[in-house]
Scaffold this motif. Structure first.
Motif, PDB file in Angstrom:
ATOM      1  N   ASP A  20      28.682   6.034 -25.957  1.00 50.81           N
ATOM      2  CA  ASP A  20      29.674   6.325 -24.932  1.00 50.81           C
ATOM      3  C   ASP A  20      30.635   5.133 -24.804  1.00 50.81           C
ATOM      4  O   ASP A  20      30.609   4.207 -25.627  1.00 50.81           O
ATOM      5  CB  ASP A  20      28.983   6.672 -23.601  1.00 50.81           C
ATOM      6  CG  ASP A  20      28.161   5.495 -23.059  1.00 50.81           C
ATOM      7  OD1 ASP A  20      28.341   4.346 -23.536  1.00 50.81           O
ATOM      8  OD2 ASP A  20      27.336   5.727 -22.151  1.00 50.81           O
ATOM      9  N   ARG A  21      31.466   5.141 -23.772  1.00 50.47           N
ATOM     10  CA  ARG A  21      32.473   4.084 -23.602  1.00 50.47           C
ATOM     11  C   ARG A  21      31.831   2.728 -23.313  1.00 50.47           C
ATOM     12  O   ARG A  21      32.506   1.708 -23.299  1.00 50.47           O
ATOM     13  CB  ARG A  21      33.439   4.456 -22.486  1.00 50.47           C
ATOM     14  CG  ARG A  21      34.185   5.766 -22.742  1.00 50.47           C
ATOM     15  CD  ARG A  21      35.316   5.576 -23.708  1.00 50.47           C
ATOM     16  NE  ARG A  21      36.402   4.857 -23.115  1.00 50.47           N
ATOM     17  CZ  ARG A  21      37.477   5.410 -22.559  1.00 50.47           C
ATOM     18  NH1 ARG A  21      37.607   6.721 -22.549  1.00 50.47           N
ATOM     19  NH2 ARG A  21      38.419   4.663 -22.058  1.00 50.47           N
ATOM     20  N   HIS A  22      30.506   2.733 -23.029  1.00 50.00           N
ATOM     21  CA  HIS A  22      29.778   1.465 -22.833  1.00 50.00           C
ATOM     22  C   HIS A  22      29.028   1.073 -24.105  1.00 50.00           C
ATOM     23  O   HIS A  22      28.142   0.226 -24.063  1.00 50.00           O
ATOM     24  CB  HIS A  22      28.821   1.589 -21.647  1.00 50.00           C
ATOM     25  CG  HIS A  22      29.480   2.164 -20.430  1.00 50.00           C
ATOM     26  ND1 HIS A  22      30.423   1.460 -19.701  1.00 50.00           N
ATOM     27  CD2 HIS A  22      29.408   3.389 -19.866  1.00 50.00           C
ATOM     28  CE1 HIS A  22      30.877   2.234 -18.720  1.00 50.00           C
ATOM     29  NE2 HIS A  22      30.285   3.407 -18.805  1.00 50.00           N
ATOM     30  N   LEU A  23      29.329   1.732 -25.201  1.00 51.52           N
ATOM     31  CA  LEU A  23      28.712   1.487 -26.496  1.00 51.52           C
ATOM     32  C   LEU A  23      27.214   1.780 -26.480  1.00 51.52           C
ATOM     33  O   LEU A  23      26.469   1.296 -27.337  1.00 51.52           O
ATOM     34  CB  LEU A  23      28.974   0.050 -26.998  1.00 51.52           C
ATOM     35  CG  LEU A  23      30.357  -0.342 -27.499  1.00 51.52           C
ATOM     36  CD1 LEU A  23      30.933   0.675 -28.472  1.00 51.52           C
ATOM     37  CD2 LEU A  23      31.351  -0.599 -26.410  1.00 51.52           C
ATOM     38  N   GLN A  24      26.787   2.563 -25.493  1.00 53.63           N
ATOM     39  CA  GLN A  24      25.377   2.878 -25.335  1.00 53.63           C
ATOM     40  C   GLN A  24      25.057   4.169 -26.103  1.00 53.63           C
ATOM     41  O   GLN A  24      25.793   5.152 -25.998  1.00 53.63           O
ATOM     42  CB  GLN A  24      25.093   3.082 -23.844  1.00 53.63           C
ATOM     43  CG  GLN A  24      23.638   3.110 -23.483  1.00 53.63           C
ATOM     44  CD  GLN A  24      23.487   3.139 -21.956  1.00 53.63           C
ATOM     45  OE1 GLN A  24      24.174   3.916 -21.276  1.00 53.63           O
ATOM     46  NE2 GLN A  24      22.641   2.292 -21.432  1.00 53.63           N
ATOM     47  N   THR A  25      23.951   4.124 -26.844  1.00 51.01           N
ATOM     48  CA  THR A  25      23.520   5.335 -27.560  1.00 51.01           C
ATOM     49  C   THR A  25      22.833   6.262 -26.557  1.00 51.01           C
ATOM     50  O   THR A  25      22.835   5.998 -25.350  1.00 51.01           O
ATOM     51  CB  THR A  25      22.515   4.978 -28.675  1.00 51.01           C
ATOM     52  OG1 THR A  25      21.316   4.483 -28.051  1.00 51.01           O
ATOM     53  CG2 THR A  25      23.068   3.934 -29.635  1.00 51.01           C
ATOM     54  N   SER A  26      22.168   7.272 -27.080  1.00 51.35           N
ATOM     55  CA  SER A  26      21.450   8.189 -26.190  1.00 51.35           C
ATOM     56  C   SER A  26      20.182   7.541 -25.626  1.00 51.35           C
ATOM     57  O   SER A  26      19.518   8.141 -24.797  1.00 51.35           O
ATOM     58  CB  SER A  26      21.130   9.499 -26.913  1.00 51.35           C
ATOM     59  OG  SER A  26      20.487   9.231 -28.141  1.00 51.35           O
TER      60      SER A  26
END
Ligand code: FAD
Length: 381
Positions: free
Chosen positions: A260-266
């Motif tokens: 996502d926009r926070h570079l966080q995966t699932s």
């Protein structure tokens, strides 16, 4: 003991992230793991170093040991991560497991290998890292004729550089003009003429079908049945994000590792950036997006809040025979190209109504880049 932050990958994504992170946090234990030697180098130089006779070792600006000391980090070189356990927050190396507090995947992309018939398909070279480049340079010693498969950005750059270094280059692509995914036809033809002026042969509209060994090197058979001979065959037909580790760990995958926009995966403790990652549907395997992502992810790893934004980011094509800047059109094309060409330059503007959405500048019109890019809406506002 505090669990460390682990970054898998020491390419431009891994190392730039580590540098940005250390500006904000000097104390949290930081580990980087790479299956290569962990040298710090600028990958874009790989396609522009032969003519200037820069040796591969000169491209390595720092060793892994120097980077470890600069970053206050432990760097594990020649170590492939074979498995990630998100529940236990561990990564598996050949001979041990490491715990992590947060994990970043900066594992890059694999060159797509062409599926060709013939007995020499396994001898086709690809160049996507410094070690590939070392091996490639060794293969080129004493050789003259090179066939390059793929007239995209990287294929054109290698063709220009190697031609200027004195090699005889044939560039093969099924598309009708070079850089066909980035340039309208008229601009592609402009580039084509500049490459031909250097002595590069372009076999366009021809896909390679087979590569076989011959008495003197290789014979490449094209789809229409024509053949060409070469001493070395290089493929530059594209990249595929490395998603295997993430996929085995149960993370969401699309073209790349979905973040996502926070570079966080699932998984909330696992992040991704660089050539392997896909942010809001965009997988952009270029340096500028990596720098943007590194600057956004560093504060997040340091416990702050941040969200990635992408301005429009033009790409410089390193073809000195035809200096080129392209600002690709994002999303579904809804406009059309307007082109102005002179003997020495070409300006192509992609517009929907009054809105500029992309452009290509070839030849002596490069100075317009800043003015044009300022008019293009952010790719990720
Ligand atoms: P990489 O540099 O590929 O790094 C991946 C890292 O992950 C490596 O350290 C690898 O060892 C490690 N790794 C992978 N799997 C594992 C595993 N299982 N365990 C441990 N380690 C692992 N972009 C531009 O913007 N401008 C240019 O002019 C330009 N020119 C280019 C020219 C060439 C020839 C090429 C190939 C690319 C060029 N690019 C250019 C693209 C740009 O260089 C890349 O987008 C960028 O370098 C990718 O960095 P990365 O860190 O994501 O991946």
């Amino acid at each position: 003991m505090t669990r460390p932050i682990i970054i898998i990958g020491t390419g431009l994504a891994g190392y730039n992230l580590a540098r940005e992170f250390r500006k904000l946090d000097k104390n949290t234990p930081l580990h980087l793991i790479t299956r290569d030697a962990g040298e710090f180098y600028s990958k874009p130089l790989l396609s522009s170093s032969l003519a200037s006779n820069k040796q591969p070792d000169q491209l390595a600006m720092k060793t892994a040991t120097q980077m470890a000391s600069e970053l206050g980090a432990e760097i594990h070189t020649q170590q492939a991560v074979t498995h990630i356990d998100p529940a236990q927050q561990t990564v598996q190396l050949a001979d041990r497991k490491l715990d992590f507090e947060k994990l970043v995947l900066a594992v890059g992309a694999d060159p797509i290998r062409p599926h060709l018939a013939g007995d020499a398909a396994d001898a086709i070279l690809t160049v996507n890292d410094l070690e590939d480049y070392r091996q490639c340079r060794a293969h080129l010693i004493g050789k003259k004729r090179v066939a390059i498969l793929g007239a995209g950005l990287i294929g054109c750059e290698f063709a220009n550089d190697w031609s200027q270094a004195g090699l005889e280059i044939t560039l093969v692509d099924p598309a009708a003009w070079p850089l066909s995914r980035l340039l309208p036809e008229q601009a592609g033809r402009f580039m084509q003429r500049r490459l031909e002026d250097l002595g590069i042969q372009l076999r366009l509209g021809h896909a390679a079908r087979a590569v076989s060994r011959s008495a003197t090197g290789f014979v490449i058979e094209l789809a229409q049945g024509d053949t060409l001979e070469a001493d070395v065959v290089l493929s530059a037909i594209g990249l595929q994000p490395r998603t295997d580790l993430a996929s085995q760990a149960g993370l969401a995958i699309s073209r790349g590792i979905v973040v996502d926009r926070h570079l966080q995966t699932s998984h909330p403790a696992i992040y991704a950036l660089g050539d392997c990652a896909e942010v809001a549907g965009l997988n952009l395997p270029f340096v500028m997006p990596i720098m943007q992502a590194a600057r956004s992810l560093a504060p997040i790893l340091a416990g702050q809040t941040a969200a990635l934004a992408y301005p429009a980011m033009p790409v410089l094509v390193k073809t000195p025979a035809c200096p080129t800047t392209v600002c690709p059109v994002m999303g579904a094309p809804t406009g059309e190209w307007a082109i102005q060409e002179t003997a020495t330059g070409l300006k192509a503007l992609y517009q929907a109504g009054d809105q500029l959405l992309g452009f290509a500048l070839l030849g002596d019109v490069q100075s317009e880049k800043q003015t044009l890019v300022a008019q293009i809406p952010a790719w990720l506002p």
